[in-house]
Design a protein around this motif. Structure first.
Motif, PDB file in Angstrom:
ATOM      1  N   ILE A 160       0.843  -1.201   0.000  1.00 61.49           N
ATOM      2  CA  ILE A 160       0.000   0.000   0.000  1.00 61.49           C
ATOM      3  C   ILE A 160       0.878   1.251   0.000  1.00 61.49           C
ATOM      4  N   ALA A 161       1.919   1.261   0.816  1.00 56.23           N
ATOM      5  CA  ALA A 161       2.832   2.405   0.861  1.00 56.23           C
ATOM      6  C   ALA A 161       3.535   2.599  -0.483  1.00 56.23           C
ATOM      7  N   LEU A 162       3.942   1.500  -1.116  1.00 52.09           N
ATOM      8  CA  LEU A 162       4.592   1.593  -2.427  1.00 52.09           C
ATOM      9  C   LEU A 162       3.638   2.149  -3.480  1.00 52.09           C
ATOM     10  N   LEU A 163       2.401   1.671  -3.500  1.00 58.29           N
ATOM     11  CA  LEU A 163       1.408   2.172  -4.458  1.00 58.29           C
ATOM     12  C   LEU A 163       1.141   3.667  -4.267  1.00 58.29           C
ATOM     13  N   ILE A 164       1.021   4.095  -3.019  1.00 56.26           N
ATOM     14  CA  ILE A 164       0.759   5.512  -2.753  1.00 56.26           C
ATOM     15  C   ILE A 164       1.973   6.364  -3.110  1.00 56.26           C
ATOM     16  N   THR A 165       3.166   5.846  -2.878  1.00 56.49           N
ATOM     17  CA  THR A 165       4.375   6.587  -3.261  1.00 56.49           C
ATOM     18  C   THR A 165       4.469   6.728  -4.772  1.00 56.49           C
ATOM     19  N   LEU A 166       4.194   5.664  -5.514  1.00 55.62           N
ATOM     20  CA  LEU A 166       4.187   5.747  -6.976  1.00 55.62           C
ATOM     21  C   LEU A 166       3.086   6.693  -7.459  1.00 55.62           C
ATOM     22  N   PHE A 167       1.936   6.650  -6.816  1.00 62.14           N
ATOM     23  CA  PHE A 167       0.816   7.553  -7.080  1.00 62.14           C
ATOM     24  C   PHE A 167       1.284   9.010  -6.971  1.00 62.14           C
ATOM     25  N   TRP A 168       1.965   9.323  -5.883  1.00 61.19           N
ATOM     26  CA  TRP A 168       2.450  10.673  -5.617  1.00 61.19           C
ATOM     27  C   TRP A 168       3.522  11.093  -6.635  1.00 61.19           C
ATOM     28  N   ILE A 169       4.449  10.203  -6.945  1.00 57.70           N
ATOM     29  CA  ILE A 169       5.513  10.518  -7.905  1.00 57.70           C
ATOM     30  C   ILE A 169       4.916  10.817  -9.284  1.00 57.70           C
ATOM     31  N   CYS A 170       3.973  10.000  -9.725  1.00 59.10           N
ATOM     32  CA  CYS A 170       3.340  10.238 -11.038  1.00 59.10           C
ATOM     33  C   CYS A 170       2.579  11.555 -11.057  1.00 59.10           C
ATOM     34  N   LEU A 171       1.917  11.900  -9.960  1.00 58.86           N
ATOM     35  CA  LEU A 171       1.225  13.189  -9.896  1.00 58.86           C
ATOM     36  C   LEU A 171       2.205  14.347  -9.990  1.00 58.86           C
ATOM     37  N   LEU A 172       3.324  14.241  -9.306  1.00 59.94           N
ATOM     38  CA  LEU A 172       4.324  15.313  -9.362  1.00 59.94           C
ATOM     39  C   LEU A 172       4.926  15.456 -10.755  1.00 59.94           C
ATOM     40  N   ILE A 173       5.217  14.342 -11.400  1.00 55.10           N
ATOM     41  CA  ILE A 173       5.760  14.400 -12.767  1.00 55.10           C
ATOM     42  C   ILE A 173       4.756  15.086 -13.692  1.00 55.10           C
ATOM     43  N   GLY A 174       3.492  14.681 -13.624  1.00 55.56           N
ATOM     44  CA  GLY A 174       2.470  15.302 -14.455  1.00 55.56           C
ATOM     45  C   GLY A 174       2.308  16.781 -14.153  1.00 55.56           C
ATOM     46  N   PHE A 175       2.368  17.146 -12.886  1.00 59.22           N
ATOM     47  CA  PHE A 175       2.216  18.547 -12.482  1.00 59.22           C
ATOM     48  C   PHE A 175       3.364  19.401 -13.011  1.00 59.22           C
ATOM     49  N   VAL A 176       4.584  18.951 -12.806  1.00 57.77           N
ATOM     50  CA  VAL A 176       5.757  19.721 -13.237  1.00 57.77           C
ATOM     51  C   VAL A 176       5.801  19.826 -14.761  1.00 57.77           C
ATOM     52  N   PHE A 177       5.568  18.729 -15.456  1.00 57.80           N
ATOM     53  CA  PHE A 177       5.585  18.769 -16.916  1.00 57.80           C
ATOM     54  C   PHE A 177       4.415  19.596 -17.450  1.00 57.80           C
ATOM     55  N   GLY A 178       3.276  19.572 -16.760  1.00 59.57           N
ATOM     56  CA  GLY A 178       2.133  20.388 -17.168  1.00 59.57           C
ATOM     57  C   GLY A 178       2.430  21.875 -17.048  1.00 59.57           C
ATOM     58  N   ILE A 179       3.066  22.266 -15.945  1.00 62.43           N
ATOM     59  CA  ILE A 179       3.456  23.673 -15.793  1.00 62.43           C
ATOM     60  C   ILE A 179       4.473  24.043 -16.866  1.00 62.43           C
ATOM     61  N   GLY A 180       5.418  23.150 -17.123  1.00 60.27           N
ATOM     62  CA  GLY A 180       6.411  23.413 -18.175  1.00 60.27           C
ATOM     63  C   GLY A 180       5.773  23.553 -19.539  1.00 60.27           C
ATOM     64  N   LEU A 181       4.830  22.702 -19.836  1.00 57.69           N
ATOM     65  CA  LEU A 181       4.129  22.772 -21.117  1.00 57.69           C
ATOM     66  C   LEU A 181       3.327  24.063 -21.232  1.00 57.69           C
ATOM     67  N   ALA A 182       2.689  24.475 -20.148  1.00 60.48           N
ATOM     68  CA  ALA A 182       1.918  25.716 -20.176  1.00 60.48           C
ATOM     69  C   ALA A 182       2.835  26.915 -20.404  1.00 60.48           C
ATOM     70  N   LYS A 183       4.042  26.845 -19.909  1.00 57.09           N
ATOM     71  CA  LYS A 183       4.980  27.950 -20.109  1.00 57.09           C
ATOM     72  C   LYS A 183       5.526  27.970 -21.534  1.00 57.09           C
ATOM     73  N   LEU A 184       5.636  26.806 -22.167  1.00 59.59           N
ATOM     74  CA  LEU A 184       6.143  26.760 -23.542  1.00 59.59           C
ATOM     75  C   LEU A 184       5.170  27.418 -24.510  1.00 59.59           C
ATOM     76  N   ARG A 185       3.922  27.105 -24.353  1.00 60.13           N
ATOM     77  CA  ARG A 185       2.909  27.646 -25.270  1.00 60.13           C
ATOM     78  C   ARG A 185       1.563  27.596 -24.558  1.00 60.13           C
ATOM     79  N   MET A 186       1.085  28.741 -24.113  1.00 59.59           N
ATOM     80  CA  MET A 186      -0.201  28.789 -23.425  1.00 59.59           C
ATOM     81  C   MET A 186      -1.328  28.511 -24.410  1.00 59.59           C
ATOM     82  N   VAL A 187      -2.325  27.768 -23.956  1.00 61.88           N
ATOM     83  CA  VAL A 187      -3.473  27.432 -24.798  1.00 61.88           C
ATOM     84  C   VAL A 187      -4.328  28.665 -24.969  1.00 61.88           C
TER      85      VAL A 187
END
Length: 187
Positions: A160-187
């Motif tokens: 359960i701890a491993l699943l939640i940690t992977l859950f959190w890591i994937c959310l952070l990757i998506g969040f950081v890359f999403g902010i980066g993408l928004a900075k490259l070219r705003m919709v």
């Protein structure tokens, strides 16, 4: 003599300031030029709130791993709430994705100016951003199934701890890359 400020006071102040600053990030879209401001703001706020909630969920793992009474129930409740926010953020992201793929939209701009960056940032981000929902649901279902039998150091609590940690890591990757993408070219 009681101290003027306790550690709890500092922690609550720090968390409140961090939450306020995190929540202000998507609101900068209000000042931008876009035909899809509402979708961008809702997706950004959803992603921001989801990352904040996932951090709290991650912190609730530790009492469960130590075997503290009531910790699995608190963790399960927070995990289901975070899963709901993940689902809403995915829905708003798909709504925004329509504008991303539109003619003369950000996808065309990225493909023209930097096709490799599009493949790395956007495609990888979208792929990784979908993982938290099944990871979070799997962790919540396992936690529901085994929460009364969890022992410190047990295989179930570790999974359960491993699943939640992977859950959190994937959310952070998506969040950081999403902010980066928004900075490259705003919709």
């Amino acid at each position: 003599m009681r101290p003027l400020f306790t550690a709890r006071d500092f922690a609550v102040t720090q968390a409140s300031i961090a939450a306020l600053l995190f929540l202000s990030i998507p609101l900068f879209n209000v000042m931008g030029f876009s035909n899809h401001k509402l979708a961008a703001i809702l997706h950004g706020l959803g992603a921001t709130v989801t990352v904040i909630m996932s951090c709290q969920t991650l912190h609730l793992i530790y009492p469960m791993l130590r075997g503290k009474a009531g910790a699995p129930a608190r963790l399960e409740w927070m995990l289901w709430l975070t899963n709901l926010m993940v689902l809403l953020t995915i829905v708003f992201g798909n709504w925004l994705y329509i504008a991303y793929r539109a003619p003369d939209g950000p996808q065309e701009w990225l493909l023209y100016h930097s096709p490799a960056l599009h493949l790395i940032v956007m495609e990888y981000k979208e792929f990784v951003s979908l993982y938290p929902l099944p990871l979070g649901i799997a962790a919540a279902v396992l936690l529901r199934r085994f929460r009364h039998a969890l022992e410190p150091g047990s295989a179930a609590s570790g999974i359960i701890a491993l699943l939640i940690t992977l859950f959190w890591i994937c959310l952070l990757i998506g969040f950081v890359f999403g902010i980066g993408l928004a900075k490259l070219r705003m919709v």
